[in-house]
Design a protein around this motif. Structure first.
Motif, mmCIF file in Angstrom:
data_model
loop_
_atom_site.group_PDB
_atom_site.id
_atom_site.type_symbol
_atom_site.label_atom_id
_atom_site.label_comp_id
_atom_site.label_asym_id
_atom_site.label_seq_id
_atom_site.Cartn_x
_atom_site.Cartn_y
_atom_site.Cartn_z
ATOM 1 N N GLY A 116 0.819 -1.200 -0.116
ATOM 2 C CA GLY A 116 0.061 -0.218 0.158
ATOM 3 C C GLY A 116 0.755 1.323 0.086
ATOM 4 O O GLY A 116 2.009 1.256 -0.362
ATOM 5 N N GLU A 117 0.021 2.294 0.396
ATOM 6 C CA GLU A 117 0.819 3.521 0.385
ATOM 7 C C GLU A 117 1.358 4.008 1.785
ATOM 8 O O GLU A 117 0.365 4.012 2.761
ATOM 9 N N HIS A 118 2.478 4.579 1.826
ATOM 10 C CA HIS A 118 2.925 4.859 3.293
ATOM 11 C C HIS A 118 3.686 6.180 3.144
ATOM 12 O O HIS A 118 4.207 6.598 2.120
ATOM 13 N N ALA A 119 3.775 7.103 4.291
ATOM 14 C CA ALA A 119 4.514 8.287 4.170
ATOM 15 C C ALA A 119 5.295 8.592 5.353
ATOM 16 O O ALA A 119 4.407 8.019 6.694
ATOM 17 N N TRP A 120 6.248 9.231 5.531
ATOM 18 C CA TRP A 120 7.067 9.566 6.760
ATOM 19 C C TRP A 120 7.449 11.033 6.625
ATOM 20 O O TRP A 120 7.745 11.318 5.573
ATOM 21 N N ILE A 121 7.677 11.833 7.630
ATOM 22 C CA ILE A 121 8.309 13.005 7.679
ATOM 23 C C ILE A 121 9.573 12.953 8.511
ATOM 24 O O ILE A 121 9.669 12.226 9.559
ATOM 25 N N ALA A 122 10.557 13.335 8.170
ATOM 26 C CA ALA A 122 11.963 13.470 8.498
ATOM 27 C C ALA A 122 12.295 14.670 9.048
ATOM 28 O O ALA A 122 11.832 15.818 8.529
ATOM 29 N N ASP A 123 13.251 14.831 9.805
ATOM 30 C CA ASP A 123 13.980 16.257 10.519
ATOM 31 C C ASP A 123 14.993 16.592 9.330
ATOM 32 O O ASP A 123 15.618 15.971 8.457
ATOM 33 N N GLY A 124 15.739 17.381 9.900
ATOM 34 C CA GLY A 124 16.853 18.175 9.287
ATOM 35 C C GLY A 124 17.833 17.137 8.808
ATOM 36 O O GLY A 124 18.872 17.348 7.958
ATOM 37 N N GLN A 125 18.033 16.439 10.044
ATOM 38 C CA GLN A 125 19.379 15.357 9.673
ATOM 39 C C GLN A 125 18.799 14.197 8.849
ATOM 40 O O GLN A 125 19.667 13.220 8.644
ATOM 41 N N GLY A 126 17.504 14.001 8.279
ATOM 42 C CA GLY A 126 17.083 13.116 7.772
ATOM 43 C C GLY A 126 16.249 11.685 8.526
ATOM 44 O O GLY A 126 16.233 10.747 8.051
ATOM 45 N N ARG A 127 16.583 12.028 9.816
ATOM 46 C CA ARG A 127 15.841 11.001 10.785
ATOM 47 C C ARG A 127 14.550 11.137 10.639
ATOM 48 O O ARG A 127 13.704 12.089 10.866
ATOM 49 N N ILE A 128 13.913 9.708 10.473
ATOM 50 C CA ILE A 128 12.306 9.412 10.410
ATOM 51 C C ILE A 128 11.836 10.108 11.731
ATOM 52 O O ILE A 128 12.138 9.541 12.841
ATOM 53 N N ALA A 129 10.949 11.070 11.699
ATOM 54 C CA ALA A 129 10.338 11.695 12.835
ATOM 55 C C ALA A 129 8.885 11.191 13.263
ATOM 56 O O ALA A 129 8.641 10.927 14.441
ATOM 57 N N GLU A 130 8.080 11.091 12.138
ATOM 58 C CA GLU A 130 6.711 10.734 12.537
ATOM 59 C C GLU A 130 6.108 10.192 10.893
ATOM 60 O O GLU A 130 6.568 10.472 9.898
ATOM 61 N N SER A 131 5.025 9.369 11.151
ATOM 62 C CA SER A 131 4.520 9.051 9.935
ATOM 63 C C SER A 131 3.599 10.337 9.377
ATOM 64 O O SER A 131 3.448 11.369 10.030
ATOM 65 N N GLY A 132 3.713 10.316 7.789
ATOM 66 C CA GLY A 132 3.415 11.396 7.409
ATOM 67 C C GLY A 132 1.792 11.182 6.708
ATOM 68 O O GLY A 132 1.379 12.125 5.975
ATOM 69 N N ALA A 133 1.150 10.435 7.302
ATOM 70 C CA ALA A 133 -0.262 10.007 6.864
ATOM 71 C C ALA A 133 -1.138 11.381 7.155
ATOM 72 O O ALA A 133 -1.039 11.568 8.292
ATOM 73 N N SER A 134 -1.796 11.768 6.151
ATOM 74 C CA SER A 134 -2.971 12.925 6.548
ATOM 75 C C SER A 134 -4.150 12.383 5.841
ATOM 76 O O SER A 134 -4.580 13.017 4.780
ATOM 77 N N PRO A 135 -5.091 11.655 6.863
ATOM 78 C CA PRO A 135 -6.145 11.405 6.167
ATOM 79 C C PRO A 135 -7.315 12.252 5.843
ATOM 80 O O PRO A 135 -7.984 12.124 4.782
ATOM 81 N N TRP A 136 -7.534 13.353 6.597
ATOM 82 C CA TRP A 136 -8.187 14.215 6.413
ATOM 83 C C TRP A 136 -8.094 14.926 5.018
ATOM 84 O O TRP A 136 -8.982 14.980 4.253
ATOM 85 N N THR A 137 -6.803 15.465 4.837
ATOM 86 C CA THR A 137 -6.245 15.942 3.636
ATOM 87 C C THR A 137 -6.532 15.119 2.373
ATOM 88 O O THR A 137 -7.081 15.396 1.181
ATOM 89 N N GLU A 138 -6.136 13.780 2.694
ATOM 90 C CA GLU A 138 -6.483 12.717 1.647
ATOM 91 C C GLU A 138 -7.770 12.492 1.239
ATOM 92 O O GLU A 138 -8.263 12.502 0.036
ATOM 93 N N PHE A 139 -8.743 12.367 2.390
ATOM 94 C CA PHE A 139 -10.160 12.462 2.131
ATOM 95 C C PHE A 139 -10.689 13.547 1.267
ATOM 96 O O PHE A 139 -11.419 13.541 0.192
#
Lengths: 504, 196
Positions: A116-139
């Motif tokens: 399926g489709e997955h998304a992640w948000i990373a910080d300035g060093q490239g470390r994964i910080a949190e999931s980037g899923a945005s269900p409301w925006t996607e809806f």
């Protein structure tokens, strides 16, 4: 012909030659029929589109604590991409990196494949910080793009809605010979029909360039598959790929053997040298974990409408296709600007705000067309109370349904599946329609506004309480304030209607 | 940088739009013989407001930003001139204001005419629009991308026009003949030429 007496008396004469009354009435008949047939679809597409203009702001609102960065170093992009691919697992078909921009100051990695489709948000060093899923925006965006129907059919239906809107604009102009003569008439508060007609016509005329742009680009976006199919059939003996090949880079030879991930950092450095002055905007990868991989780096050139350079690299990091905005011909410029023009993503925040407001104006045009038709019937002694109730539930049920969907996402969190806002929206829509079977239109309108407004207030307060909406991203605070004001406005309008009724 | 420049440019664009709208509204309120200078002035201001952003914000981007902002400025002027009237309705909810607006044509219809009308407005209008688009793409000189994109833009406009016309025209057979003829001629012409 204008007589001297009339000129002296200062009588207003129409700019256009006199249009035969029968022609006007015939065109009005067509305008009315088309408006009634497509009213609900146009209303829904326009309302969701007005919200989708702020997709970036809503994405940030769904992740108020996400790390915000102005730019990402090539090394950080590579680290973030590697981290995301490790979490995505095997079978990734496509990967997309959104690089930080003023609208979305994130390093966002999206993968699409067997899992399926997955998304992640990373910080300035490239470390994964949190999931980037945005269900409301996607809806909201999917509702606008394909009404959550199967992609091809949904997009066709939305494209057809764009054509109907375009057609309504053409017939609307032809059906109103006084439209320029009355260009500044705005009479509020008297006859309901007169008020609605004045608002309908003034908005229709003065915002016409905007209406034409969004309906034409929307129709083209929705009908792309069909138009490309027919063009391919007619001019390339049925080979649709030849049409796409005129605009897209060639694909590398398919080779599904597992391969190391591409070196994005090296590609970004090479792209910066080849496109000086441009800002890296995105990286698009086909089969990133296979030998047959291709990576496209997109760089945005400033102050251009279709200003994206696209450099495509093979697995070895060798550039095998380049498309520079400065070399675009008119066709490529048109293609590159269609999406930006449709969503208002070409002039920063001020254009998005205006697009949102004008989009709501277009939504109102769709709603008021039916309201005028209903008022005309009532004035002629042929009221249609059933349709009045149904239309009220459509018009005022939608803000309520959107608010309920947003509240569900706020409570469930950004990890909520897309099905949550979709089912809440669908349930609220059906409920409003069902209630319209036995509740009078004015009461239904007031109830929907009051409940919808109160829900919006709850959305903003819930976001502050559950998602830290006052800390972190200032855009999330602005969104909450706007939701709060909109909600309070809806409740106030419902209460005002009740007080006026009581006083009468 | 680009974002702040756009915000800065938005202010004079909005002012220009409001000034142009105000001049046009003044022209609209004056007697005919006094109207011309205000009308010309209003349109001149609006055209200038549309054009100057090209030099500041980019050749295509600037005017399109102006296209988005000008309606907002003019509509603000229209709203500022709104007149508020007392609501009037009789006990049945009917309105007593007499409207001079034209009424839609009442025309007798049959089921087959209604079906044909919507077929013309929908699939037949679409095929005719496609035929013209394909004909344009194969006959008009220029870069293939430009020809295809312009023909792609023509299709929704032509389809929308056909929709507006067929739903309005009382002579439904005339519309049928016209759309069928256009389709036949354009597809034949496209096949004769082929794509170069």
């Amino acid at each position: 012909m204008t007589t001297r007496t009339e000129r002296v008396a200062g009588k207003r004469q129409p700019i256009w030659p006199k249009v035969p009354a029968d022609f006007v009435r015939a065109v009005l008949k067509g305008h009315s029929a088309l408006g009634l047939a497509f009213a609900a679809a146009i209303y829904l597409v326009c309302l969701s589109g007005s919200i989708a203009v702020f997709a970036r702001e809503f994405q940030r609102w769904e992740h108020p604590a996400a790390p915000r960065i102005e730019a990402a170093a090539p090394g950080a992009v590579q680290t973030a991409f590697t981290g995301a691919m490790a979490q995505a697992g095997n079978g990734v078909e496509h990967a997309y990196v959104t690089l930080p921009s003023p609208e979305l100051p994130w390093l966002l990695i999206t993968t699409e494949g067997k899992a399926g489709e997955h998304a992640w948000i990373a910080d300035g060093q490239g470390r994964i910080a949190e999931s980037g899923a945005s269900p409301w925006t996607e809806f909201v965006t999917h509702l606008h793009i394909n009404l959550h129907l199967p992609q091809t059919w949904g997009m066709f239906l939305v494209g057809l809605t764009g054509v109907a809107l375009l057609s309504s604009l053409i017939s609307g102009l032809l059906a109103h010979p006084r439209v320029f003569r009355d260009a500044f008439h705005l009479r509020l508060g008297g006859s309901r029909r007169l008020q609605e007609a004045d608002l309908h016509n003034r908005l229709g005329v003065w915002a016409l360039p905007f209406h034409v742009i969004v309906s034409l680009t929307g129709a083209l976006l929705g009908l792309t598959t069909l138009i490309v199919g027919v063009l391919g059939l007619a001019v390339f003996q049925g080979d649709v790929n030849k049409v796409y090949a005129l605009f897209l880079p060639p694909l590398p030879k398919d080779d599904p053997r597992p391969a190391p991930l591409p070196d994005l950092a090296a590609m970004l450095r090479q792209a910066a040298v080849r496109s000086p002055g441009a800002t890296p905007a995105y990286i698009l990868m086909q089969h990133p974990a296979e030998y047959g991989q291709a990576t496209q780096v997109g760089l945005r050139q400033p102050n251009r409408l279709a200003g994206t350079d696209a450099l495509t690299f093979d697995r070895e990091g060798k550039l095998f296709h380049a498309s520079y905005a400065r070399d675009n011909n008119l066709g490529k410029d048109i293609l590159g600007s269609i999406g930006s023009l449709h969503f208002g993503w070409f002039g920063g925040g001020v254009v998005r705000v205006v697009y949102g407001l004008l989009g709501l104006g277009l939504t109102y045009l769709a709603a008021s067309g039916v309201t005028i038709w209903l008022a005309r019937r009532r004035d002629k002694g042929r009221p249609a109370p059933g349709w009045e109730r149904v239309w009220t539930s459509v018009v005022w049920g939608q803000p309520l349904a959107f608010a309920v969907a947003a509240l569900g996402v706020v409570i469930a969190g950004a990890g909520a599946p897309l099905s949550l806002p979709l089912s809440l929206w669908g349930g609220a829509t059906l409920l409003a329609l069902a209630v319209s079977g036995f509740v009078e239109a004015k009461a239904l309108s007031r109830a929907c506004r009051a409940i919808g407004g109160a829900t919006l207030v709850l959305v903003a307060l819930g976001h502050v309480a559950l998602r830290g909406g006052l800390a972190g991203d200032p855009v999330a605070v602005i969104v909450n304030v706007v939701l709060l004001l909109l909600g309070a406005g809806l409740v106030a309008s419902a209460l005002r209607g009740r007080m006026v009724r009581s006083a009468a | 940088m680009a974002e702040s420049l756009t915000w800065l440019a938005a202010i004079p664009i909005l002012i220009g739009a409001a000034a142009g709208g105000w001049a046009l509204r003044r022209a609209w309120r004056l007697r005919i013989e006094e109207r011309l200078p205000w009308m010309l002035g209003g349109w001149a201001i609006l055209i200038a407001t549309l054009l100057w952003p090209a030099w500041v914000l980019g050749a295509a981007r600037g005017p399109f930003i102006a296209v988005a902002l000008i309606p907002a400025g003019v509509l603000a002027v229209v709203t500022s001139g709104a007149t508020v009237k007392a609501a009037r309705a009789d006990g049945n909810g009917r309105n007593n204001d007499q409207s001079l607006a034209p009424e839609p044509l009442e025309r007798p219809s049959t089921a087959w005419r209604t079906i044909l009308r919507w077929l013309l407005a929908g699939p037949i209008g679409m095929i005719a629009a496609m035929a013209v688009g394909v004909c344009y793409a194969v006959w008009v000189p220029g870069e293939p991308q430009t020809r295809l994109l312009i023909s792609g833009l023509m299709v929704p406009v032509l389809w929308g026009g056909a929709m507006a016309w067929t739903l309005a025209d009382s002579r439904i057979l005339r519309a049928t003949a016209m759309l069928a003829g256009v389709t036949l001629i354009c597809f034949t012409a496209a096949i004769l030429r082929g794509f170069a």
